[in-house]
Design an enzyme around this catalytic site. Sequence first.
Site, PDB file in Angstrom:
ATOM      1  N   LEU A  71       1.487   3.564  -2.113  1.00  0.00           N
ATOM      2  CA  LEU A  71       1.091   4.779  -2.808  1.00  0.00           C
ATOM      3  C   LEU A  71      -0.023   5.529  -2.089  1.00  0.00           C
ATOM      4  O   LEU A  71      -0.520   6.536  -2.578  1.00  0.00           O
ATOM      5  CB  LEU A  71       0.669   4.456  -4.248  1.00  0.00           C
ATOM      6  CG  LEU A  71       1.704   3.692  -5.082  1.00  0.00           C
ATOM      7  CD1 LEU A  71       1.266   3.615  -6.534  1.00  0.00           C
ATOM      8  CD2 LEU A  71       3.087   4.327  -4.977  1.00  0.00           C
ATOM      9  N   GLY A  72      -0.423   5.049  -0.916  1.00  0.00           N
ATOM     10  CA  GLY A  72      -1.453   5.709  -0.128  1.00  0.00           C
ATOM     11  C   GLY A  72      -0.891   6.832   0.715  1.00  0.00           C
ATOM     12  O   GLY A  72       0.308   7.147   0.666  1.00  0.00           O
ATOM     13  N   TYR A  84     -15.004  -1.852   7.378  1.00  0.00           N
ATOM     14  CA  TYR A  84     -13.630  -1.457   7.684  1.00  0.00           C
ATOM     15  C   TYR A  84     -13.320  -1.737   9.155  1.00  0.00           C
ATOM     16  O   TYR A  84     -12.292  -2.331   9.491  1.00  0.00           O
ATOM     17  CB  TYR A  84     -13.434   0.023   7.374  1.00  0.00           C
ATOM     18  CG  TYR A  84     -12.115   0.600   7.812  1.00  0.00           C
ATOM     19  CD1 TYR A  84     -10.937   0.280   7.147  1.00  0.00           C
ATOM     20  CD2 TYR A  84     -12.044   1.496   8.883  1.00  0.00           C
ATOM     21  CE1 TYR A  84      -9.720   0.834   7.543  1.00  0.00           C
ATOM     22  CE2 TYR A  84     -10.840   2.047   9.285  1.00  0.00           C
ATOM     23  CZ  TYR A  84      -9.683   1.718   8.610  1.00  0.00           C
ATOM     24  OH  TYR A  84      -8.482   2.249   9.001  1.00  0.00           O
ATOM     25  N   LYS A  89     -10.679  -4.369  10.966  1.00  0.00           N
ATOM     26  CA  LYS A  89      -9.616  -3.900  11.850  1.00  0.00           C
ATOM     27  C   LYS A  89      -9.627  -4.631  13.191  1.00  0.00           C
ATOM     28  O   LYS A  89      -8.578  -4.994  13.728  1.00  0.00           O
ATOM     29  CB  LYS A  89      -9.726  -2.384  12.043  1.00  0.00           C
ATOM     30  CG  LYS A  89      -9.257  -1.594  10.833  1.00  0.00           C
ATOM     31  CD  LYS A  89      -7.826  -1.953  10.468  1.00  0.00           C
ATOM     32  CE  LYS A  89      -7.325  -1.297   9.210  1.00  0.00           C
ATOM     33  NZ  LYS A  89      -5.956  -1.712   8.858  1.00  0.00           N
ATOM     34  N   GLY A 147       0.822  -1.212   0.000  1.00  0.00           N
ATOM     35  CA  GLY A 147       0.000   0.000   0.000  1.00  0.00           C
ATOM     36  C   GLY A 147       0.849   1.252   0.000  1.00  0.00           C
ATOM     37  O   GLY A 147       0.505   2.270   0.617  1.00  0.00           O
TER      38      GLY A 147
END
Length: 317
Positions: free
Chosen positions: A10-11, A141, A145, A8
């Site tokens: 490029l976040g 989400y 988590k 991840g």
Amino acid sequence: MKRIMITGSLGQIGSELALYLANIYGEENILVTDLAEKTLPDLANLAYKKLDVTDFAAFKQAAQDFAADTIMHLAAILSARGETMPQTTYKVNMNGLFNALEVARELHLQLFCPSSIGSFGPGTPMDNTPQDTLQRPETMYGVTKVSGELLCDYYYKRFGVDARGVRFPGLISWKTLPGQGTTDYAVHIYYAAIKEKSYTSYIKANTFMDMMYLPDALQAIVDLMEAPAEKLQHRNAFNVSAMSVDPEMIAASIRKFIPEFTLKYEVDPVRQQIAESWPNSLDVSAAKKEWNFKARYDLDKMTEDMLSNLRVKLGKA
């Protein structure tokens, strides 16, 4: 940590974390990965590989080829976007983490995977939310988590995988825009302050959520990963935060530097409902005690730095 693979990349977090780690551990020791064919221009000096984290074989091969000793697993779909595609959110967030843990187990790697204030729900104590408390989130989400926190604990206790993590609050940065989360307004408001001197918030006044300036978040990652293992009682899902704020507080801070700034409201029911299910403030005492967590930026210090850098970035200096 010596050889670090980031998913991840490029976040919002990954793109800045890659450069932050490169300055500490050396550019040659950082591998950035993401779904895109090409990396960002700012990361051009770092090794890059296109990677789908739900592909275990490719995930493991990339770690082996790079001779990684640490995985920073940041690939995930965030809260607001996740509610538009819950099935995909589960697949990416859960299968991706499971693969990261399996790669770490098979190759004996250290693993960092962040959780979030999204792991809490409406039954959680809202003020000074404890490190260990009821977690019943109402978003996909959040479900992923909480599941991820438990899975990381399981892999440490069952297999000895050195998995560590924090529960990030909303993260604010001038360098990279966030990825469709509920706390994104706290970034966009600064851009709007520079461009239009006005902002329309999709979150109501008096909706408090924890926030942190990204430089503090990056330092927290390194501090946790470098902490002696014997000092960590919780290991992952540490509460961390720098400030508890609502839109009016951010607006008031901005007016100290841009007096004519105005704030209006056009509430997004989906994101507002999510925000109201999250804590108003977090108890970060466990992180302070176990690995000396400390945030350097308060609201006004962050605002000054955000506006100063954004003026240059946006050509408004």
